[in-house]
Scaffold this motif. Structure first.
Motif, short mmCIF file in Angstrom:
data_model
loop_
_atom_site.label_atom_id
_atom_site.label_comp_id
_atom_site.label_asym_id
_atom_site.label_seq_id
_atom_site.Cartn_x
_atom_site.Cartn_y
_atom_site.Cartn_z
N ALA A 76 8.71 10.58 13.94
CA ALA A 76 8.51 11.72 15.21
C ALA A 76 8.97 13.15 13.40
N THR A 77 9.99 13.00 12.74
CA THR A 77 10.00 13.93 11.90
C THR A 77 9.43 14.10 10.45
N SER A 78 8.63 12.97 10.28
CA SER A 78 7.90 12.71 9.49
C SER A 78 6.18 12.78 9.91
N VAL A 79 5.68 12.91 10.88
CA VAL A 79 4.95 13.47 11.71
C VAL A 79 4.75 14.96 11.93
N ALA A 80 6.35 15.21 12.26
CA ALA A 80 6.02 16.77 12.44
C ALA A 80 5.65 17.38 11.30
N PHE A 81 6.48 16.80 9.90
CA PHE A 81 6.71 17.52 8.34
C PHE A 81 4.83 17.23 7.95
N ALA A 82 3.81 16.20 8.39
CA ALA A 82 2.55 16.06 7.92
C ALA A 82 2.02 17.67 9.13
N ALA A 83 2.36 17.29 10.53
CA ALA A 83 1.12 18.88 11.29
C ALA A 83 1.91 19.48 10.46
N ILE A 84 3.35 19.68 9.81
CA ILE A 84 3.13 21.85 9.57
C ILE A 84 1.96 21.80 8.68
N VAL A 85 2.32 20.65 7.44
CA VAL A 85 1.73 21.00 6.08
C VAL A 85 0.11 21.07 6.45
N GLY A 86 -0.63 20.15 7.43
CA GLY A 86 -1.84 20.39 7.60
C GLY A 86 -1.52 21.71 8.67
N ASN A 87 -1.30 22.00 9.27
CA ASN A 87 -1.31 23.65 9.96
C ASN A 87 -1.42 24.76 8.39
N GLU A 88 -0.55 25.02 7.90
CA GLU A 88 -0.16 25.61 6.66
C GLU A 88 -1.43 25.63 5.64
N VAL A 89 -2.35 24.54 5.28
CA VAL A 89 -3.22 23.83 4.78
C VAL A 89 -4.51 24.51 5.63
N GLY A 90 -4.99 24.58 7.04
CA GLY A 90 -5.36 25.18 7.61
C GLY A 90 -5.69 26.80 7.91
N TYR A 91 -4.07 26.69 7.69
CA TYR A 91 -4.19 28.80 7.70
C TYR A 91 -4.92 29.34 6.45
N TYR A 92 -4.61 28.46 5.60
CA TYR A 92 -4.74 29.28 4.28
C TYR A 92 -6.40 29.13 3.81
N PHE A 93 -6.84 27.47 4.58
CA PHE A 93 -8.36 27.55 4.22
C PHE A 93 -8.61 29.14 4.68
N GLY A 94 -8.10 29.32 6.51
CA GLY A 94 -9.13 30.50 6.94
C GLY A 94 -8.53 32.23 6.19
N VAL A 95 -7.97 31.79 5.87
CA VAL A 95 -7.73 33.19 4.97
C VAL A 95 -8.89 33.42 3.79
N LYS A 96 -8.91 32.76 2.42
CA LYS A 96 -9.76 32.18 2.00
C LYS A 96 -11.04 32.09 2.40
N ALA A 97 -11.31 30.73 3.12
CA ALA A 97 -13.22 31.21 3.02
C ALA A 97 -13.45 30.55 4.53
N GLY A 98 -12.70 31.30 5.69
CA GLY A 98 -12.80 31.07 6.88
C GLY A 98 -13.87 32.44 7.66
N PRO A 99 -13.70 33.75 7.18
CA PRO A 99 -15.24 33.71 7.52
C PRO A 99 -16.62 33.03 7.11
N ALA A 100 -16.66 32.93 5.89
CA ALA A 100 -18.02 31.72 5.76
C ALA A 100 -18.44 31.25 7.38
N LEU A 101 -17.39 30.44 7.50
CA LEU A 101 -17.53 29.57 8.88
C LEU A 101 -18.50 29.74 10.10
N TYR A 102 -18.43 31.17 10.26
CA TYR A 102 -18.91 31.67 11.21
C TYR A 102 -20.78 32.36 11.07
N LYS A 103 -20.84 31.13 9.58
CA LYS A 103 -22.61 32.28 9.44
C LYS A 103 -22.77 30.27 8.79
N LYS A 104 -21.99 30.02 8.70
CA LYS A 104 -22.12 28.52 8.33
C LYS A 104 -23.09 27.87 9.53
#
Length: 231
Positions: A76-104
């Motif tokens: 459970a701890t390992s899965v939680a860590f993977a989920a945390i890292v995953g969300n952080e990657v998603g967050y920074y992806f949104g910061v950098k490239a997210g707005p362009a997704l609305y045109k994709k």
């Protein structure tokens, strides 16, 4: 080892457990919560079924600790860590490239409507959406991206990200492990033999809110999001 030959196996959590074990589970959780192409991967059902196999998974990966509780906690701890890292990657992806997704344009792996749904969910529930989204298929994939797009405070996002990941992983994995033990001891029922039914029930329960919104929710005007993407 059981053979898996159908494309439907990609939606079957037991496929990933049997084929890749511990490390593939972590990658699937990372991809499902951090990469927008991972929305179709099993999340809730994978955690629940992983809980049923927790002792076997840890034993094959690191060797058994001799304690069901410790083995399940490690998973459970390992899965939680993977989920945390995953969300952080998603967050920074949104910061950098997210707005362009609305045109994709929509593709097989990307549907713009899911981004809109996550945006509506985030605006309605605010910071709490990061925690709540963990328990909603598809929405949890796109919510961190939306959080990045709207530039949610990094510290607040990390806090809610950690809380949501820990709750999600521990609740579902421990539920799978100890419900399996309870059913075997009290009713003589082995949940490993009922996985198809369990997966169907979990999918129905977790997707019910999304189905209800799709069937009865009002159609939203999403043009404002596309306008914001050009700013």
């Amino acid at each position: 080892m059981e053979d898996f030959n159908s494309w439907k196996d990609l939606l079957n959590p037991e496929f990933y457990i049997k084929m890749g074990g511990f490390w593939l589970i972590l990658f699937i959780i990372f991809a499902e919560t951090g990469l927008f192409v991972g929305f179709f991967l099993p999340g809730d059902s994978l955690l629940f079924v992983s809980g049923i196999y927790a002792v076997e998974i840890i034993k094959e990966t690191f060797g058994s600790t001799g304690s069901d509780l410790l083995d399940t906690t490690i998973l459970a701890t390992s899965v939680a860590f993977a989920a945390i890292v995953g969300n952080e990657v998603g967050y920074y992806f949104g910061v950098k490239a997210g707005p362009a997704l609305y045109k994709k344009q929509d593709t097989f792996l990307f549907k713009k409507k899911y981004l809109y749904q996550a945006h509506d969910f985030f605006e309605k529930h605010g910071a709490l959406a990061i925690i709540m989204a963990r328990f909603l298929p598809v929405v949890r994939t796109f919510t961190p991206i939306v959080a990045g797009i709207v530039k949610m405070d990094k510290k607040e996002f990390l806090r809610d990200n950690v809380i949501g990941a820990v709750l999600w992983s521990f609740i579902l994995i421990f539920a799978g492990h100890y419900l399996d033990k309870l059913f075997q001891e009290q009713f003589g029922i082995n949940l490993k033999e009922k996985l198809e039914l369990i997966i169907i029930v979990i999918v129905l329960v977790t997707t019910l809110p999304i189905i209800i919104k799709f069937l009865f929710g009002k159609k939203e005007d999403h043009s404002k999001y596309e306008d914001n993407s050009t700013e």
